[in-house]
Design a protein around this motif. Structure first.
Motif, PDB file in Angstrom:
ATOM      1  N   GLY A 105       0.787  -1.217   0.000  1.00  0.00           N
ATOM      2  CA  GLY A 105       0.000   0.000   0.000  1.00  0.00           C
ATOM      3  C   GLY A 105       0.822   1.272   0.000  1.00  0.00           C
ATOM      4  N   ASN A 106       2.104   1.180  -0.353  1.00  0.00           N
ATOM      5  CA  ASN A 106       2.964   2.358  -0.392  1.00  0.00           C
ATOM      6  C   ASN A 106       2.973   2.983  -1.786  1.00  0.00           C
ATOM      7  OD1 ASN A 106       3.685   1.882   2.286  1.00  0.00           O
ATOM      8  ND2 ASN A 106       5.395   0.563   1.710  1.00  0.00           N
ATOM      9  N   ILE A 107       3.676   4.110  -1.889  1.00  0.00           N
ATOM     10  CA  ILE A 107       3.758   4.827  -3.157  1.00  0.00           C
ATOM     11  C   ILE A 107       4.708   4.099  -4.100  1.00  0.00           C
ATOM     12  CG2 ILE A 107       4.389   7.029  -4.240  1.00  0.00           C
ATOM     13  CD1 ILE A 107       3.699   8.398  -1.622  1.00  0.00           C
ATOM     14  N   VAL A 108       4.337   4.023  -5.373  1.00  0.00           N
ATOM     15  CA  VAL A 108       5.187   3.392  -6.389  1.00  0.00           C
ATOM     16  C   VAL A 108       5.744   4.466  -7.308  1.00  0.00           C
ATOM     17  CG1 VAL A 108       3.920   1.223  -6.281  1.00  0.00           C
ATOM     18  CG2 VAL A 108       3.216   2.979  -7.907  1.00  0.00           C
ATOM     19  N   SER A 109       6.789   4.099  -8.066  1.00  0.00           N
ATOM     20  CA  SER A 109       7.501   5.082  -8.891  1.00  0.00           C
ATOM     21  C   SER A 109       6.903   5.240 -10.276  1.00  0.00           C
ATOM     22  CB  SER A 109       8.972   4.667  -9.014  1.00  0.00           C
ATOM     23  OG  SER A 109       9.083   3.413  -9.673  1.00  0.00           O
ATOM     24  N   VAL A 110       5.983   4.360 -10.680  1.00  0.00           N
ATOM     25  CA  VAL A 110       5.393   4.420 -12.024  1.00  0.00           C
ATOM     26  C   VAL A 110       3.882   4.357 -11.892  1.00  0.00           C
ATOM     27  CG1 VAL A 110       7.401   3.387 -13.142  1.00  0.00           C
ATOM     28  CG2 VAL A 110       5.579   1.911 -12.282  1.00  0.00           C
ATOM     29  N   GLU A 111       3.215   4.582 -13.014  1.00  0.00           N
ATOM     30  CA  GLU A 111       1.765   4.465 -13.046  1.00  0.00           C
ATOM     31  C   GLU A 111       1.373   2.995 -12.962  1.00  0.00           C
ATOM     32  OE1 GLU A 111      -2.024   5.712 -15.899  1.00  0.00           O
ATOM     33  OE2 GLU A 111       0.022   6.348 -16.397  1.00  0.00           O
ATOM     34  N   VAL A 112       0.400   2.689 -12.132  1.00  0.00           N
ATOM     35  CA  VAL A 112       0.001   1.300 -11.896  1.00  0.00           C
ATOM     36  C   VAL A 112      -0.848   0.812 -13.062  1.00  0.00           C
ATOM     37  CG1 VAL A 112      -1.215  -0.275 -10.351  1.00  0.00           C
ATOM     38  CG2 VAL A 112       0.059   1.665  -9.413  1.00  0.00           C
ATOM     39  N   ASP A 113      -0.364  -0.253 -13.729  1.00  0.00           N
ATOM     40  CA  ASP A 113      -1.148  -0.871 -14.802  1.00  0.00           C
ATOM     41  C   ASP A 113      -1.652  -2.233 -14.342  1.00  0.00           C
ATOM     42  OD1 ASP A 113       1.162  -2.319 -14.751  1.00  0.00           O
ATOM     43  OD2 ASP A 113       1.863  -1.737 -16.743  1.00  0.00           O
ATOM     44  N   ASN A 114      -2.348  -2.935 -15.241  1.00  0.00           N
ATOM     45  CA  ASN A 114      -2.944  -4.223 -14.873  1.00  0.00           C
ATOM     46  C   ASN A 114      -1.885  -5.264 -14.529  1.00  0.00           C
ATOM     47  OD1 ASN A 114      -5.529  -3.231 -15.264  1.00  0.00           O
ATOM     48  ND2 ASN A 114      -5.552  -3.801 -17.435  1.00  0.00           N
ATOM     49  N   ALA A 115      -0.778  -5.267 -15.266  1.00  0.00           N
ATOM     50  CA  ALA A 115       0.282  -6.255 -15.022  1.00  0.00           C
ATOM     51  C   ALA A 115       0.911  -6.035 -13.656  1.00  0.00           C
ATOM     52  CB  ALA A 115       1.339  -6.174 -16.121  1.00  0.00           C
ATOM     53  N   LEU A 116       1.161  -4.763 -13.311  1.00  0.00           N
ATOM     54  CA  LEU A 116       1.763  -4.469 -12.014  1.00  0.00           C
ATOM     55  C   LEU A 116       0.795  -4.793 -10.885  1.00  0.00           C
ATOM     56  CD1 LEU A 116       4.437  -3.272 -10.917  1.00  0.00           C
ATOM     57  CD2 LEU A 116       3.293  -1.070 -10.790  1.00  0.00           C
ATOM     58  N   ARG A 117      -0.478  -4.499 -11.077  1.00  0.00           N
ATOM     59  CA  ARG A 117      -1.482  -4.807 -10.068  1.00  0.00           C
ATOM     60  C   ARG A 117      -1.609  -6.313  -9.866  1.00  0.00           C
ATOM     61  NH1 ARG A 117      -3.490  -2.714  -5.830  1.00  0.00           N
ATOM     62  NH2 ARG A 117      -3.775  -0.723  -6.953  1.00  0.00           N
ATOM     63  N   ALA A 118      -1.615  -7.069 -10.967  1.00  0.00           N
ATOM     64  CA  ALA A 118      -1.713  -8.528 -10.851  1.00  0.00           C
ATOM     65  C   ALA A 118      -0.498  -9.106 -10.142  1.00  0.00           C
ATOM     66  CB  ALA A 118      -1.859  -9.145 -12.250  1.00  0.00           C
ATOM     67  N   ALA A 119       0.698  -8.578 -10.434  1.00  0.00           N
ATOM     68  CA  ALA A 119       1.912  -9.061  -9.767  1.00  0.00           C
ATOM     69  C   ALA A 119       1.873  -8.751  -8.277  1.00  0.00           C
ATOM     70  CB  ALA A 119       3.142  -8.432 -10.414  1.00  0.00           C
ATOM     71  N   ALA A 120       1.371  -7.548  -7.919  1.00  0.00           N
ATOM     72  CA  ALA A 120       1.276  -7.188  -6.501  1.00  0.00           C
ATOM     73  C   ALA A 120       0.278  -8.084  -5.766  1.00  0.00           C
ATOM     74  CB  ALA A 120       0.875  -5.722  -6.367  1.00  0.00           C
ATOM     75  N   ASP A 121      -0.849  -8.383  -6.420  1.00  0.00           N
ATOM     76  CA  ASP A 121      -1.833  -9.285  -5.807  1.00  0.00           C
ATOM     77  C   ASP A 121      -1.249 -10.680  -5.642  1.00  0.00           C
ATOM     78  OD1 ASP A 121      -3.638  -7.221  -5.727  1.00  0.00           O
ATOM     79  OD2 ASP A 121      -4.620  -7.779  -7.614  1.00  0.00           O
ATOM     80  N   HIS A 122      -0.482 -11.137  -6.655  1.00  0.00           N
ATOM     81  CA  HIS A 122       0.165 -12.450  -6.572  1.00  0.00           C
ATOM     82  C   HIS A 122       1.173 -12.478  -5.430  1.00  0.00           C
ATOM     83  CE1 HIS A 122       2.715 -15.786  -8.628  1.00  0.00           C
ATOM     84  NE2 HIS A 122       1.894 -16.280  -7.726  1.00  0.00           N
ATOM     85  N   TYR A 123       1.943 -11.418  -5.297  1.00  0.00           N
ATOM     86  CA  TYR A 123       2.931 -11.315  -4.214  1.00  0.00           C
ATOM     87  C   TYR A 123       2.241 -11.349  -2.850  1.00  0.00           C
ATOM     88  CZ  TYR A 123       6.779  -9.374  -1.436  1.00  0.00           C
ATOM     89  OH  TYR A 123       7.749  -9.174  -0.476  1.00  0.00           O
ATOM     90  N   GLN A 124       1.127 -10.641  -2.732  1.00  0.00           N
ATOM     91  CA  GLN A 124       0.412 -10.594  -1.456  1.00  0.00           C
ATOM     92  C   GLN A 124      -0.180 -11.963  -1.113  1.00  0.00           C
ATOM     93  OE1 GLN A 124      -2.788  -7.686  -1.366  1.00  0.00           O
ATOM     94  NE2 GLN A 124      -2.149  -7.024   0.669  1.00  0.00           N
ATOM     95  N   ARG A 125      -0.731 -12.661  -2.125  1.00  0.00           N
ATOM     96  CA  ARG A 125      -1.290 -13.992  -1.871  1.00  0.00           C
ATOM     97  C   ARG A 125      -0.197 -14.975  -1.454  1.00  0.00           C
ATOM     98  NH1 ARG A 125      -4.249 -12.786  -6.578  1.00  0.00           N
ATOM     99  NH2 ARG A 125      -2.792 -14.042  -7.804  1.00  0.00           N
ATOM    100  N   LEU A 126       0.948 -14.903  -2.099  1.00  0.00           N
ATOM    101  CA  LEU A 126       2.054 -15.791  -1.737  1.00  0.00           C
ATOM    102  C   LEU A 126       2.533 -15.526  -0.313  1.00  0.00           C
ATOM    103  CD1 LEU A 126       4.179 -15.844  -5.024  1.00  0.00           C
ATOM    104  CD2 LEU A 126       2.803 -17.699  -4.079  1.00  0.00           C
ATOM    105  N   GLN A 127       2.585 -14.252   0.075  1.00  0.00           N
ATOM    106  CA  GLN A 127       2.981 -13.924   1.449  1.00  0.00           C
ATOM    107  C   GLN A 127       1.992 -14.486   2.465  1.00  0.00           C
ATOM    108  OE1 GLN A 127       3.681  -9.632   1.751  1.00  0.00           O
ATOM    109  NE2 GLN A 127       5.814 -10.091   2.167  1.00  0.00           N
ATOM    110  N   GLN A 128       0.702 -14.350   2.189  1.00  0.00           N
ATOM    111  CA  GLN A 128      -0.305 -14.876   3.101  1.00  0.00           C
ATOM    112  C   GLN A 128      -0.231 -16.390   3.198  1.00  0.00           C
ATOM    113  OE1 GLN A 128      -3.915 -13.268   1.469  1.00  0.00           O
ATOM    114  NE2 GLN A 128      -3.572 -11.213   2.306  1.00  0.00           N
ATOM    115  N   THR A 129      -0.060 -17.053   2.039  1.00  0.00           N
ATOM    116  CA  THR A 129       0.061 -18.511   2.042  1.00  0.00           C
ATOM    117  C   THR A 129       1.311 -18.952   2.799  1.00  0.00           C
ATOM    118  OG1 THR A 129      -1.055 -18.592  -0.111  1.00  0.00           O
ATOM    119  CG2 THR A 129       0.165 -20.559   0.574  1.00  0.00           C
TER     120      THR A 129
END
Length: 304
Positions: A105-129
């Motif tokens: 939930g922090n600030i990113v250096s680029v504009e958030v696109d679908n690929a970046l959002r999907a990667a962040a969601d994947h990263y968050q799910r892996l951390q929870q698992t």
């Protein structure tokens, strides 16, 4: 079952405390009561500590190894799922940082696109698992350790010897880590110094009169070529040392004279341990505290 790392550690400590009590009570029970503990090879407390070791050590080892490699494994799994366009070696580290910041939930250096959002969601799910799996594994190991330690207890078990051997191994491991840490620091400084002096002549470093280490990291960046003369650094160090000694020497000398010649035994018994504690704190801690607390106070007082 998923929990945060502090909660998991607190749970493990509670299980270790339970293991201590169970081991101690079982040893007393096998001896036939508190009045007959002389039948045991060791004091009941040693049986409790042995059960605690069986409970905590394997779980803590797994927890430490998991936490050490978790980030690397999760990052590798996320990177392997990224689109080919995001695999540019020069920007990959920046992309990974943006993914982690977006997941947190922090600030990113680029504009958030679908690929970046999907990667962040994947990263968050892996951390929870990962955290859920770690929680289950650590608790299961702790409970199994309690069971194994409880089952091994017998009146002839040399609990004291095993506990002392475990403490000895821990102390040897701690001293070995300290030695290798010091060696690693020395080698790191040595290798970085070799790299530095390959780029900067040693004469320029020792006798240069300018210190401005801002240089361009990449060819497309605009930046200074840098100046690495160490004389300003040495001069600043000497100046700071003189200012510090002008304060520390009178205060320290007068304090020593007071404690040795004038202070009462009660005052000496109170002040001397406090001074020894203060002397044991690394000076960099005082500097960090001063930079965060004292310097802003002085700055605000000056502007006022």
């Amino acid at each position: 079952m998923s929990m945060t790392t502090p909660v998991l550690l607190a749970t493990l400590l509670i299980l270790m405390a339970i293991g201590y009590q169970l081991g101690k009570r079982r040893s007393v029970s096998l001896a036939g009561g508190r009045q007959k503990t002389s039948r045991l090879h060791s004091l009941p407390g040693y049986y409790g500590w042995l059960t605690t070791i069986w409970c905590g050590v394997p779980a803590l080892i797994v927890l430490s190894l998991w936490m050490a490699f978790e980030n690397t494994v999760i990052t590798h799994m996320v990177v392997s799922e990224l689109p080919a366009a995001m695999h540019d070696p020069e920007r990959l580290s920046l992309v990974i940082n943006d993914i982690k910041n977006l997941a947190l939930g922090n600030i990113v250096s680029v504009e958030v696109d679908n690929a970046l959002r999907a990667a962040a969601d994947h990263y968050q799910r892996l951390q929870q698992t990962s955290m859920a799996a770690l929680s289950v594994l650590v608790i299961v190991l702790a409970v199994l350790g309690i069971g194994i330690g409880w089952q091994k207890i017998s009146p002839r078990l040399r609990a004291r010897n095993q506990v002392e051997q475990a403490i000895k191994v821990f102390l040897i491991a701690s001293s070995t880590i300290a030695v290798f840490t010091t060696l690693g620091i020395v080698l790191s400084v040595l290798f970085e110094s070799i790299r530095f002096f390959k780029a900067i002549p040693i004469g320029e470093f020792l006798f240069g009169l300018e210190w401005s280490p801002q240089i361009a990291i990449r060819p497309d960046q605009v930046g200074s070529s840098g100046a690495f003369g160490a004389i300003p650094v040495f001069t600043g160090t000497v100046l700071i040392s003189v200012l510090a000694m002008s304060v520390a020497v009178p205060v320290g000398l007068l304090s020593a004279i007071y404690l040795s010649e004038y202070a009462t035994s009660r005052a000496r018994a109170t002040i001397k341990p406090l001074l020894e504690i203060l002397a044991g704190i690394p000076t960099v801690v005082y500097g960090f505290f001063a930079a965060l607390t004292v310097a802003p106070l002085i700055r605000d007082a000056g502007t006022w």
